[in-house]
Design a protein around this motif. Structure first.
Motif, short mmCIF file in Angstrom:
data_model
loop_
_atom_site.label_atom_id
_atom_site.label_comp_id
_atom_site.label_asym_id
_atom_site.label_seq_id
_atom_site.Cartn_x
_atom_site.Cartn_y
_atom_site.Cartn_z
N MET A 182 -21.38 -56.53 -23.52
CA MET A 182 -22.29 -57.25 -22.63
C MET A 182 -21.53 -57.77 -21.42
O MET A 182 -20.45 -58.35 -21.56
N ASN A 183 -22.06 -57.57 -20.25
CA ASN A 183 -21.47 -58.07 -19.01
C ASN A 183 -21.81 -59.54 -18.83
O ASN A 183 -22.95 -59.90 -18.56
N GLN A 184 -20.81 -60.40 -18.99
CA GLN A 184 -21.05 -61.84 -18.94
C GLN A 184 -21.49 -62.32 -17.54
O GLN A 184 -22.04 -63.39 -17.39
N ASN A 185 -21.19 -61.52 -16.51
CA ASN A 185 -21.53 -61.91 -15.15
C ASN A 185 -22.86 -61.34 -14.68
O ASN A 185 -23.23 -61.48 -13.52
N ALA A 186 -23.56 -60.66 -15.58
CA ALA A 186 -24.81 -60.00 -15.19
C ALA A 186 -25.91 -61.02 -14.91
O ALA A 186 -25.89 -62.16 -15.39
N ASP A 187 -26.87 -60.59 -14.11
CA ASP A 187 -28.07 -61.38 -13.86
C ASP A 187 -28.81 -61.55 -15.19
O ASP A 187 -29.17 -60.57 -15.83
N ARG A 188 -29.04 -62.79 -15.62
CA ARG A 188 -29.70 -63.05 -16.91
C ARG A 188 -31.10 -63.63 -16.69
O ARG A 188 -31.60 -64.45 -17.47
N SER A 189 -31.77 -63.19 -15.63
CA SER A 189 -33.06 -63.77 -15.23
C SER A 189 -34.18 -63.49 -16.22
O SER A 189 -35.22 -64.13 -16.16
N MET A 190 -33.98 -62.53 -17.12
CA MET A 190 -35.04 -62.20 -18.09
C MET A 190 -34.81 -62.84 -19.46
O MET A 190 -35.48 -62.48 -20.43
N THR A 191 -33.88 -63.77 -19.54
CA THR A 191 -33.59 -64.42 -20.81
C THR A 191 -34.85 -65.03 -21.42
O THR A 191 -35.62 -65.69 -20.72
N ASP A 192 -35.04 -64.74 -22.70
CA ASP A 192 -36.18 -65.24 -23.49
C ASP A 192 -37.51 -64.55 -23.16
O ASP A 192 -38.55 -64.93 -23.71
N ARG A 193 -37.49 -63.56 -22.29
CA ARG A 193 -38.71 -62.80 -22.01
C ARG A 193 -38.78 -61.62 -22.98
O ARG A 193 -37.80 -60.91 -23.20
N ILE A 194 -39.96 -61.38 -23.55
CA ILE A 194 -40.14 -60.29 -24.51
C ILE A 194 -40.78 -59.11 -23.78
O ILE A 194 -41.85 -59.25 -23.18
N VAL A 195 -40.12 -57.96 -23.85
CA VAL A 195 -40.55 -56.77 -23.12
C VAL A 195 -40.71 -55.61 -24.09
O VAL A 195 -39.79 -55.31 -24.86
N LEU A 196 -41.86 -54.95 -24.05
CA LEU A 196 -42.11 -53.75 -24.85
C LEU A 196 -42.09 -52.55 -23.92
O LEU A 196 -42.81 -52.51 -22.93
N ILE A 197 -41.25 -51.55 -24.26
CA ILE A 197 -41.11 -50.34 -23.45
C ILE A 197 -41.42 -49.14 -24.33
O ILE A 197 -40.76 -48.92 -25.34
#
Length: 290
Positions: A1-16
């Motif tokens: 996991m890239n620790q510096n990545a954009d984490r803007s979707m944290t706690d969002r549930i996504v179905l693909i």
């Protein structure tokens, strides 16, 4: 996991849907890296588990796996039931699954395969998950279409290609259907804080259409591969529509290569959109609503 990545979707549930390879898998990886709790669907248990392991390595969190063949309406309904049971919320639904077949195939429901998988499956799944998406609002519905929609025409007299079948015509029709469905659903969900958008991912280097390619594909694709987008670049617009704060209130729109674009004139025909909705609801056994 890239620790510096954009984490803007944290706690969002996504179905693909259709996330075992190609654009779908790349979309899942990109959203997991941004902190999303990702759920994926695939037809094959081994391939789906393989995708899950890679996504978990990238995202650092658990991935939900659903195995279903979405060309079957019974399996779409089972998938929806499983999702409603296992996912307490649904922030983003990405209707990614799709395919191309040069020769006419019929599903277990007796429907032409391209129309069944590319249009009826997302139509049915989205409607079955619609209440959960509304309850989870603000939420988003993203459907992967194609610029092939510009060549499409909805042949209401021969939707299943029974009288005359062409792989490209069936595909183009299904991709136009995706856009008509998107615009009609956006109208129906107005005021709910659920946004609905469709996109063209670009020409991407995947195994798309490999099961039953057209002769032109056999000739053209090997020559074109060096110039095609990678799956990661092809997934960029799906990820943008699923995650961008700037698009939180954008709905009923078509995007291509990361930018809002005009879809074909036929896609804005509201009478066709309403008629397609009615026919689709009948074909999948949904009660007519609003």
């Amino acid at each position: 996991m890239n620790q510096n990545a954009d984490r803007s979707m944290t706690d969002r549930i996504v179905l693909i849907t259709g996330a075992t390879g190609g654009i779908g898998r790349a979309t899942a990886l990109g959203l997991a890296e941004r902190g999303a709790h990702v759920a994926i669907t695939g037809r094959d248990r081994a391939r789906t588990d393989d995708a899950r392991r890679e996504i978990e390595r990238v995202g650092g969190g658990e991935v939900d796996v659903f195995v279903a063949d979405l060309s079957s309406q019974a399996e779409v309904r089972r998938l929806a039931d499983d999702v409603l049971e296992r996912l307490p919320r649904l922030d983003v639904l990405i209707n990614n699954v799709g395919g191309y077949w040069n020769t006419r195939h019929v599903t277990v429901d007796g429907l032409e395969h391209t129309f069944a998988l590319n249009h009826l499956a997302p139509f049915l799944l989205t409607n079955l998950l619609r209440d959960r998406l509304t309850q989870s609002a603000p939420s988003r519905i993203v459907t992967v279409s194609s610029n092939a929609q510009a060549l499409g025409r909805i042949d209401f007299d021969d939707l299943q290609g029974e009288r005359s079948y062409s792989g490209s015509r069936a595909y183009n029709q299904s991709k136009l259907a995706n856009v008509l469905f998107t615009y009609e659903l956006a109208r129906r969900l107005e005021g709910t804080s659920v946004t609905v958008n469709a996109l063209h991912p670009g020409v991407v280097n995947t195994g798309f259409g490999a099961d039953d390619p057209a002769p032109i594909q056999r000739l053209f694709v090997p020559l074109a591969r060096p110039f095609m987008k990678s799956p990661a670049r092809g997934a960029a617009t799906s990820i943008l529509l699923a995650s961008s704060p700037e698009l939180a209130e954008t709905t009923g729109r078509f995007f291509a290569n990361g930018n809002q674009a005009r879809s074909s004139p036929r896609s804005y025909n509201q009478a066709d959109a309403a008629r397609l909705w009615k026919v689709s609801a009948e074909l999948v056994g949904l009660e007519q609503s609003e």
